[in-house]
Design a protein around this motif. Structure first.
Motif, PDB file in Angstrom:
ATOM      1  N   GLU A  79       0.824  -1.203   0.000  1.00 41.39           N
ATOM      2  CA  GLU A  79       0.000   0.000   0.000  1.00 41.39           C
ATOM      3  C   GLU A  79       0.862   1.258   0.000  1.00 41.39           C
ATOM      4  N   ALA A  80       1.907   1.260   0.828  1.00 38.79           N
ATOM      5  CA  ALA A  80       2.770   2.435   0.937  1.00 38.79           C
ATOM      6  C   ALA A  80       3.550   2.679  -0.350  1.00 38.79           C
ATOM      7  N   GLU A  81       4.006   1.607  -0.988  1.00 38.99           N
ATOM      8  CA  GLU A  81       4.747   1.755  -2.246  1.00 38.99           C
ATOM      9  C   GLU A  81       3.906   2.450  -3.301  1.00 38.99           C
ATOM     10  N   ASP A  82       2.649   2.057  -3.400  1.00 42.91           N
ATOM     11  CA  ASP A  82       1.771   2.627  -4.422  1.00 42.91           C
ATOM     12  C   ASP A  82       1.570   4.123  -4.232  1.00 42.91           C
ATOM     13  N   LEU A  83       1.598   4.581  -2.985  1.00 43.98           N
ATOM     14  CA  LEU A  83       1.300   5.976  -2.679  1.00 43.98           C
ATOM     15  C   LEU A  83       2.541   6.797  -2.323  1.00 43.98           C
ATOM     16  N   GLY A  84       3.714   6.163  -2.315  1.00 41.87           N
ATOM     17  CA  GLY A  84       4.940   6.870  -1.982  1.00 41.87           C
ATOM     18  C   GLY A  84       5.012   7.289  -0.522  1.00 41.87           C
ATOM     19  N   LEU A  85       4.531   6.440   0.366  1.00 38.04           N
ATOM     20  CA  LEU A  85       4.472   6.757   1.794  1.00 38.04           C
ATOM     21  C   LEU A  85       5.600   6.101   2.572  1.00 38.04           C
ATOM     22  N   SER A  86       5.866   6.629   3.758  1.00 41.75           N
ATOM     23  CA  SER A  86       6.790   5.992   4.698  1.00 41.75           C
ATOM     24  C   SER A  86       5.989   5.113   5.651  1.00 41.75           C
ATOM     25  N   ILE A  87       6.674   4.110   6.196  1.00 43.25           N
ATOM     26  CA  ILE A  87       6.054   3.200   7.165  1.00 43.25           C
ATOM     27  C   ILE A  87       6.697   3.412   8.530  1.00 43.25           C
ATOM     28  N   VAL A  88       5.867   3.523   9.549  1.00 39.78           N
ATOM     29  CA  VAL A  88       6.351   3.571  10.927  1.00 39.78           C
ATOM     30  C   VAL A  88       5.654   2.462  11.702  1.00 39.78           C
ATOM     31  N   LEU A  89       6.450   1.527  12.225  1.00 37.36           N
ATOM     32  CA  LEU A  89       5.922   0.418  13.035  1.00 37.36           C
ATOM     33  C   LEU A  89       5.814   0.894  14.479  1.00 37.36           C
ATOM     34  N   ILE A  90       4.658   0.733  15.085  1.00 37.72           N
ATOM     35  CA  ILE A  90       4.482   1.202  16.453  1.00 37.72           C
ATOM     36  C   ILE A  90       3.924   0.091  17.330  1.00 37.72           C
ATOM     37  N   HIS A  91       4.494  -0.038  18.530  1.00 40.57           N
ATOM     38  CA  HIS A  91       3.979  -0.995  19.504  1.00 40.57           C
ATOM     39  C   HIS A  91       3.993  -0.332  20.871  1.00 40.57           C
ATOM     40  N   SER A  92       3.409  -0.976  21.831  1.00 41.18           N
ATOM     41  CA  SER A  92       3.247  -0.351  23.144  1.00 41.18           C
ATOM     42  C   SER A  92       4.214  -0.897  24.175  1.00 41.18           C
ATOM     43  N   HIS A  93       4.477  -0.061  25.178  1.00 42.23           N
ATOM     44  CA  HIS A  93       5.149  -0.456  26.416  1.00 42.23           C
ATOM     45  C   HIS A  93       4.148  -0.205  27.550  1.00 42.23           C
ATOM     46  N   PRO A  94       3.251  -1.160  27.795  1.00 38.01           N
ATOM     47  CA  PRO A  94       2.183  -0.925  28.782  1.00 38.01           C
ATOM     48  C   PRO A  94       2.700  -0.588  30.171  1.00 38.01           C
ATOM     49  N   GLY A  95       3.890  -1.060  30.501  1.00 35.03           N
ATOM     50  CA  GLY A  95       4.436  -0.803  31.829  1.00 35.03           C
ATOM     51  C   GLY A  95       4.984   0.600  32.000  1.00 35.03           C
ATOM     52  N   GLY A  96       5.047   1.374  30.911  1.00 33.13           N
ATOM     53  CA  GLY A  96       5.491   2.761  31.007  1.00 33.13           C
ATOM     54  C   GLY A  96       6.949   2.984  30.691  1.00 33.13           C
ATOM     55  N   TYR A  97       7.687   1.943  30.259  1.00 35.67           N
ATOM     56  CA  TYR A  97       9.101   2.113  29.911  1.00 35.67           C
ATOM     57  C   TYR A  97       9.184   3.039  28.708  1.00 35.67           C
ATOM     58  N   SER A  98       9.753   4.251  28.888  1.00 32.45           N
ATOM     59  CA  SER A  98       9.595   5.324  27.907  1.00 32.45           C
ATOM     60  C   SER A  98      10.685   5.393  26.854  1.00 32.45           C
ATOM     61  N   VAL A  99      11.615   4.459  26.834  1.00 31.82           N
ATOM     62  CA  VAL A  99      12.663   4.465  25.816  1.00 31.82           C
ATOM     63  C   VAL A  99      12.653   3.130  25.082  1.00 31.82           C
ATOM     64  N   PHE A 100      13.315   3.106  23.934  1.00 32.96           N
ATOM     65  CA  PHE A 100      13.405   1.865  23.172  1.00 32.96           C
ATOM     66  C   PHE A 100      14.280   0.861  23.934  1.00 32.96           C
ATOM     67  N   SER A 101      13.797  -0.368  24.033  1.00 37.39           N
ATOM     68  CA  SER A 101      14.539  -1.409  24.746  1.00 37.39           C
ATOM     69  C   SER A 101      15.536  -2.076  23.803  1.00 37.39           C
TER      70      SER A 101
END
Length: 461
Positions: A79-101
């Motif tokens: 889908e992104a290729e067809d429209l020339g878009l960037s992809i951002v993968l997002i997931h949660s840290h439910p425990g509140g850890y605010s930096v990338f592990s």
């Protein structure tokens, strides 16, 4: 990718993401953001699509771990290729850890190169990225170039009933208190656009400059005349005598007391490509125009570039007295706050197809339009230089306070109850209308620089 990008999403998308990524079971969840780049106008990625990864499709979900199927990513890449878009993968840290592990780092080292490797066609200028969400919906992100270079997203901006800004340095810090030094510091990093700098517009510009906005764009094609000296702040008799350009007059007045501000003047009609692209750089648009066409462009701009919009207007309807004279019937003002995905100004009937047609007719065929009176401020008793600056100040102040309430919440009630403010001074009444009273056409958002600009052939390249 050599400069820091911001990521902007609508409040509606942010609410949907928060519900999905922070479920009651306390386990991690995932989604994919499809993002439109608006560089070189501004280094911003606009979230134009959210693809949720269903919880039940994930092979494992724990409070600190998630594994989700590759097919969802494969579909998003197509889908992104067809429209020339960037992809951002997002997931949660439910425990509140605010930096990338370290787990997040390892996952990105495997996944992001695969996105680039499977990409056909030109690579997105901004690259692709990943992000995390922590309670109560705070987002932090980073972008990768094809060669693996990492650049943290500068700010995550949510434009909804409330305007939320998550800085990369302290993504979880509380919003600055309204009217305090923290608000001033935040405003220094924001860019306001004022469309129309006459009656209400010069007052909005004055407020924005003295409150501390770091950048202001002023858009107006008109020149100062003697008849409007009584309502343009900073204007002078000399300006009227020399037919000075309004935006230059207002900018010159601001420079007399601000030397640490980026001022951009655009002496163009907002219905021009140059003016639209200048307004697209802003963090908030104040619509201070008196035409339906001008409001339509501001409306389209706000949705296309995910920018909050504050529109205002004043009027003084009159009535006939028994003696055959004219008297004031009411002294009125209106302020509308518009956010992408919410009811537009068109939905709210601030302008209509009939009003747009009438203005078009007046422009292209003045003779045919001559029978329709354009009365300006005072309906029923046209005035050459109406003394309305006090009314303009009332409306402009309410408009600026509306923006402050959204970006630095201070109300005791939810902002969703204040989609429109109406005041009637003769009756001594003030009314607030929630968004729910307006029809919502679901006008598409985040079109960005898609041609023709704003969907209008007249603004195309």
């Amino acid at each position: 990718m050599s400069q820091v990008y911001d990521l902007v999403l609508s409040g509606i998308d942010h609410e949907m993401l928060t519900r999905h990524l922070l479920p009651e079971d306390g386990k991690e969840a995932a989604a994919i953001l499809l993002c439109r780049d608006i560089a070189p106008v501004r280094n911003r990625l606009l979230v134009t699509g959210v693809r949720l990864v269903p919880h039940e499709e994930c092979r494992s979900r724990e409070p600190d771990w998630i594994t989700w199927p590759g097919k969802r990513l494969s579909d998003a890449i197509g889908e992104a290729e067809d429209l020339g878009l960037s992809i951002v993968l997002i997931h949660s840290h439910p425990g509140g850890y605010s930096v990338f592990s370290t787990i997040d780092d390892d996952s990105d080292r495997m996944t992001i190169p695969n996105i680039f490797a499977g990409w056909s066609g030109p690579e997105p200028r901004a690259g692709h990225g990943s992000a995390i969400m922590t309670p109560p919906g705070v987002i932090r992100g980073r972008l990768y170039s094809a060669d693996g270079h990492i650049c943290h997203l500068g700010r995550i901006v949510v434009v909804g009933q409330d305007i939320k800004i998550f800085p990369d340095e302290e993504p979880g810090r509380p919003a600055a208190m309204a009217f305090g030094s923290g608000m001033t510091a935040t405003l220094a990093g924001l860019h306001a656009c004022v469309v129309g700098v006459s009656g209400t517009g010069s007052i909005i510009a004055e407020q924005a400059a003295r409150m501390g906005f770091g950048a202001i764009t002023l858009i107006d094609f008109d020149k100062v005349e003697p008849k409007n000296l009584n309502r343009i702040l900073g204007s002078s008799i000399k300006d009227a005598d020399t037919s000075a350009i309004k935006v230059e007059v207002v900018a010159s007045a601001i420079r007399r007391y601000r030397n640490n501000i980026d001022l951009v003047t655009v002496p163009e009609n907002i219905f021009s490509r140059q003016a639209v692209l200048a307004a697209a750089k802003a963090d908030v648009i104040f619509s201070c125009v008196d035409s339906s066409e001008g409001r339509q462009i501001c409306d389209l701009l706000a949705h296309a570039f995910l920018i909050p919009l504050v529109d205002m207007g004043v009027s003084i309807p009159t009535r006939r007295t028994p003696e055959g004279g004219t008297a004031i019937a009411e002294v009125m003002g209106r302020i509308d706050y518009v956010h992408p995905g919410g009811p537009t100004l068109a939905d709210r009937q601030v302008f209509t197809p009939a009003s747009l047609r009438a203005e078009y007719l007046a422009r292209v065929d003045p003779v045919a339009y001559a029978s329709e009176l354009n009365e300006g401020y005072i309906r029923g008793a046209p005035q050459e230089a109406p003394s309305v600056i006090a009314l303009n100040m009332r409306a402009a102040s309410a408009a600026m306070l509306e923006f402050i309430a959204r970006a630095f919440p201070y109300r005791h009630e939810a902002n969703k109850l204040y989609a429109r403010t109406l005041f009637a001074l003769a009756d001594g009444e003030q009314e607030y209308l929630p968004e729910s009273v307006f029809e919502n056409s679901g006008f598409p958002a985040a079109g960005g620089l898609t041609e023709p600009l704003l969907g209008l052939p007249a603004l195309g390249i």
